[in-house]
Design a protein around this motif. Structure first.
Motif, PDB file in Angstrom:
ATOM      1  N   ALA A  39      20.750  82.887  22.984  1.00  0.00           N
ATOM      2  CA  ALA A  39      21.805  81.928  22.635  1.00  0.00           C
ATOM      3  C   ALA A  39      22.459  81.355  23.883  1.00  0.00           C
ATOM      4  N   VAL A  40      22.643  82.192  24.902  1.00  0.00           N
ATOM      5  CA  VAL A  40      23.265  81.736  26.151  1.00  0.00           C
ATOM      6  C   VAL A  40      22.355  80.743  26.864  1.00  0.00           C
ATOM      7  N   LEU A  41      21.085  81.067  26.996  1.00  0.00           N
ATOM      8  CA  LEU A  41      20.159  80.171  27.686  1.00  0.00           C
ATOM      9  C   LEU A  41      19.950  78.874  26.910  1.00  0.00           C
ATOM     10  N   THR A  42      20.150  78.929  25.607  1.00  0.00           N
ATOM     11  CA  THR A  42      20.083  77.702  24.806  1.00  0.00           C
ATOM     12  C   THR A  42      21.131  76.701  25.288  1.00  0.00           C
ATOM     13  N   GLU A  43      22.334  77.181  25.592  1.00  0.00           N
ATOM     14  CA  GLU A  43      23.394  76.302  26.094  1.00  0.00           C
ATOM     15  C   GLU A  43      23.024  75.710  27.447  1.00  0.00           C
ATOM     16  N   ALA A  44      22.424  76.520  28.321  1.00  0.00           N
ATOM     17  CA  ALA A  44      22.035  76.033  29.643  1.00  0.00           C
ATOM     18  C   ALA A  44      20.924  74.992  29.540  1.00  0.00           C
ATOM     19  N   VAL A  45      19.935  75.244  28.668  1.00  0.00           N
ATOM     20  CA  VAL A  45      18.837  74.292  28.483  1.00  0.00           C
ATOM     21  C   VAL A  45      19.372  72.986  27.885  1.00  0.00           C
ATOM     22  N   ALA A  46      20.307  73.079  26.942  1.00  0.00           N
ATOM     23  CA  ALA A  46      20.907  71.877  26.342  1.00  0.00           C
ATOM     24  C   ALA A  46      21.626  71.044  27.403  1.00  0.00           C
ATOM     25  N   ASN A  47      22.328  71.696  28.339  1.00  0.00           N
ATOM     26  CA  ASN A  47      23.007  70.976  29.424  1.00  0.00           C
ATOM     27  C   ASN A  47      21.995  70.252  30.308  1.00  0.00           C
ATOM     28  N   SER A  48      20.830  70.876  30.537  1.00  0.00           N
ATOM     29  CA  SER A  48      19.791  70.235  31.344  1.00  0.00           C
ATOM     30  C   SER A  48      19.238  69.010  30.630  1.00  0.00           C
ATOM     31  N   TRP A  49      19.080  69.111  29.307  1.00  0.00           N
ATOM     32  CA  TRP A  49      18.657  67.947  28.516  1.00  0.00           C
ATOM     33  C   TRP A  49      19.668  66.812  28.666  1.00  0.00           C
ATOM     34  N   ASP A  50      20.940  67.134  28.572  1.00  0.00           N
ATOM     35  CA  ASP A  50      21.987  66.119  28.683  1.00  0.00           C
ATOM     36  C   ASP A  50      22.022  65.494  30.072  1.00  0.00           C
ATOM     37  N   SER A 168      17.386  68.869  44.100  1.00  0.00           N
ATOM     38  CA  SER A 168      17.577  67.978  42.953  1.00  0.00           C
ATOM     39  C   SER A 168      18.244  68.733  41.819  1.00  0.00           C
ATOM     40  N   GLY A 169      18.945  67.980  40.990  1.00  0.00           N
ATOM     41  CA  GLY A 169      19.509  68.540  39.776  1.00  0.00           C
ATOM     42  C   GLY A 169      20.556  69.615  39.990  1.00  0.00           C
ATOM     43  N   THR A 170      20.529  70.598  39.127  1.00  0.00           N
ATOM     44  CA  THR A 170      21.534  71.673  39.114  1.00  0.00           C
ATOM     45  C   THR A 170      20.830  73.024  39.015  1.00  0.00           C
ATOM     46  N   GLN A 171      21.415  73.989  39.684  1.00  0.00           N
ATOM     47  CA  GLN A 171      20.875  75.349  39.645  1.00  0.00           C
ATOM     48  C   GLN A 171      22.010  76.314  39.322  1.00  0.00           C
ATOM     49  N   ILE A 172      21.757  77.192  38.349  1.00  0.00           N
ATOM     50  CA  ILE A 172      22.748  78.203  37.960  1.00  0.00           C
ATOM     51  C   ILE A 172      22.140  79.575  38.202  1.00  0.00           C
ATOM     52  N   ILE A 173      22.869  80.427  38.904  1.00  0.00           N
ATOM     53  CA  ILE A 173      22.399  81.784  39.185  1.00  0.00           C
ATOM     54  C   ILE A 173      23.380  82.767  38.563  1.00  0.00           C
TER      55      ILE A 173
END
Length: 659
Positions: A39-50, A168-173
């Motif tokens: 569920a948490v990674l779903t939010e991160a993937v959705a942000n990447s889509w946006d 490029s883009g965004t990276q979250i660790i």
């Protein structure tokens, strides 16, 4: 007149009342809202889509998780005004309702980023825009400190841009992971994420976990589908469903939809065995709802309240973008996994699905029958011969019966074949009953019709007894496996009570009173037979009255007990006399016939006086001696002889023996 200047004190507000929001609300909005990594990674993937990313890479490590995308990234101002602004809603601004690449954003509430703290105590965010890299670190314990002191702002620690290698883009660790919530493997996580998005796959949006791309095949439900109902899903189901038997197209809306834009796309499928929907990652017996390409409702099947058997075999995915319209109220719960159920749009979706399910239910039953019979006869060709022997009126019922058995979740094919055997027996019995009823209704009895019925009855009876004999041989062989003689005696004593065929294959279940370890007086406690005190105390190991009116007294001795024919005759005479007295009172005018059988483990010690002498002792009490080993071997021989003679006599036996 000098103008009066009124100044407000530094901490004085021009408003009489003020509502304040403390940082503690973060715990309710996202930090503690999610309970699993998917569920948490779903939010991160959705942000990447946006962010118009075309590629998202997720790396799992024992101590950290990294999510990187190639989206348009964020500037420092973007980070502060949008990403760090809890509750920032991009869709409230008309110019942001589409991304620069023309995508409809998935995010809406502005709290998804908080979910990262559900699985990690330290979150590092790096991004680059216009060639300017930057980043920050947020720590859950420091946020908690601000919450404890009643603060309203939290100031993440900035990272040194010189040390950042992001291009490029965004990276979250994510670091300082909460290990209890990270039980999923990379493979399991791919399956979870695959079921949470419909936009993943192809060049437009790739998601990789540990270097392996997530595809529609990772869903782990399509590969087992037997039937497929398509609603413009866009899935090449004939390619990704290797077990597919039947498929059809269904409508994407109701005829009287309140809004023609309320279109439902997707698919529903069913598997052959309900067990195929159970996996280590969870139960796939659900229909998920997506909106804008991401999970919106975990399982709408729960809200249908359809208890039909077919629902236990279903899985699926529906896409209803109208549930997440910019022009309408947000009906998703905070964790974006359920909806406000009384909303008009969701009620329409339920009505649509209920109507769709009614269509599926009818087709499912018909398809299951057709494919079930096909699978059953392919695995057991002899079943085709049996079906061919039936009349046209009986065949449909027989096929339905075979299809039901074939659909049972049995991994053991031997057990399934046994079910087919018993189904044939039961069906043939019903056929005989139907034939008998038809003849009974006729005014004139036609011999040409009666003879086939009688032949069928004989065939079935012989078959049933053949199966009984076969099962008895199996039981006898189990007795043979008991090496310890005393153990055999215990088992036999219990079993002989209701299975006298072990003593003599001609003895079946009989009417009358039967008791083990009983006292003669209690045997007929309502009869005054004038028994002596010794007779009243006489103990019978087994007393049984068979169908021929013979009173059988079976006396079992422990296998290790040594005794004599003389002693047995004395004991048997006492038993016989007591039973005869009771029987004469119970049935006046009828002379009772009593037989005494002694079951021994060791040969009588006075056998040295000769067989004739022992036989004379037994004749005096109408008795005989049987030894455990002789008993077992004799019964086994009798039934084996019968099986050999009968095996090829009956047609049904011949048929089921080949299963």
């Amino acid at each position: 007149m000098e103008k009066e200047i009124i100044r407000l004190e530094e901490n004085e507000s021009p408003h009489k009342y003020t509502m304040q929001v403390g940082l503690s609300v973060l715990g309710h909005l996202g930090i503690n809202l999610y309970s699993n990594v998917a569920a948490v990674l779903t939010e991160a993937v959705a942000n990447s889509w946006d962010a118009d990313a075309t590629k998202v890479e997720i790396s799992l490590d024992e101590n950290e998780i990294t999510i990187s995308d190639n989206g348009f990234g964020m500037s420092v101002d973007d980070m502060n005004q949008r990403y760090l602004y809890v509750g920032w809603r991009k869709r409230n601004q008309p110019d942001l309702r589409l991304t620069p690449a023309g995508r409809k954003p998935m995010g809406r509430k502005g709290i998804g980023k908080l979910s990262l703290f559900s699985i990690a105590n330290t979150v590092e965010v790096r991004s680059i825009k216009d060639g300017q890299p930057h980043g920050l670190v947020m720590q859950a314990d420091k946020i908690q400190q601000e919450i404890d002191r009643g603060g309203t702002n939290y100031y993440p620690s900035p990272l040194d841009p010189e040390g950042l290698t992001i291009i490029s883009g965004t990276q979250i660790i994510l670091r300082d992971l909460k290990k209890k919530r990270l039980s999923l493997t990379a493979s399991a996580l791919r399956k979870k994420i695959a079921r949470r998005f419909s936009v993943i796959g192809g060049d437009q949006f790739k998601v990789l976990i540990d270097g392996v791309e997530i595809t529609v095949k990772d869903r782990d439900d399509l590969s087992n589908l037997q039937f497929f109902w398509d609603m413009e899903s866009g899935i090449d189901y004939k390619k990704v469903c290797p077990e597919l038997k039947n498929s059809t197209q269904l409508s994407t809306n109701l005829e009287k939809a309140p809004n023609p834009a309320w279109v439902v796309k997707g698919w529903i499928g069913s598997v052959k065995s309900s067990g195929q929907l159970k996996s280590p990652e969870g139960n796939l017996n659900n229909i998920i709802v997506l909106s804008r390409g991401r999970l919106f409702q975990e399982n709408i099947l729960e809200d249908i309240n359809d208890g039909g058997l077919y629902t236990k075999y279903l899985t699926g995915q529906l896409e209803a973008d109208f549930l997440d319209s910019d022009e309408e109220e947000d009906i998703a719960t905070s964790d974006r996994q359920r909806v406000v159920e009384d909303d008009e749009r969701y009620q329409y979706l339920l009505a649509f699905l209920k109507q769709t399910m009614r269509k599926i239910a009818g087709q499912w039953s018909a398809w299951r029958e057709d494919t079930g019979v096909e699978d059953a006869t392919d695995a057991n060709p002899i079943l085709s011969n049996w079906l061919d022997s039936l009349t046209s009126g009986s065949q449909p019922h027989a096929k339905k019966l075979l299809a039901r058995i074939e659909s049972l979740p049995l991994e053991d094919e031997k057990k399934k074949r046994e079910l087919f055997k018993h189904a044939i027996y039961a069906f043939e019995r019903l056929r005989i009953q139907e034939m008998s009823n038809e003849l009974a209704d006729d005014m004139v009895l036609d011999a040409s019709r009666l003879l086939p019925l009688l032949a069928k009855q004989d065939d079935l009876e012989a078959t049933l007894y053949y199966e009984i004999a076969k099962s008895r041989v199996d039981v006898i062989k189990q007795f043979e496996n008991l090496v310890d003689k005393n153990e055999k005696e215990k088992v036999l004593q219990k079993y002989l009570f209701t299975h006298l065929w072990l003593l003599d294959p001609s003895w079946e279940r009989a009417s009358g009173t039967e008791r083990m370890e009983s006292i003669v007086q209690k045997e007929w406690d309502n009869i005054d037979a004038g028994l002596s005190a010794e007779e009243k105390k006489g103990r019978l190991d087994i007393k049984y009255r068979n169908a021929a009116g013979v009173h059988l007294i079976i006396e079992l001795k422990r296998a290790s007990v040594k005794t004599t024919a003389h002693a047995l005759a004395g004991q048997g005479g006492k038993y016989k006399q007591a039973v005869e007295k009771c029987a004469r009172i119970a049935e006046p005018g009828k002379e009772p016939h009593v037989q005494v059988i002694f079951v021994l483990g060791e040969e009588v010690s006075d056998m040295d006086r000769g067989h004739k002498w022992v036989e004379s002792m037994m004749d005096g009490v109408n008795g005989r001696i049987v030894y455990f080993e002789t008993l077992i071997n004799g019964a086994l021989s009798s039934y084996n002889d019968y099986l050999i003679k009968q095996e090829k006599i009956t047609k049904i036996v011949e048929l089921v023996s080949k299963l």
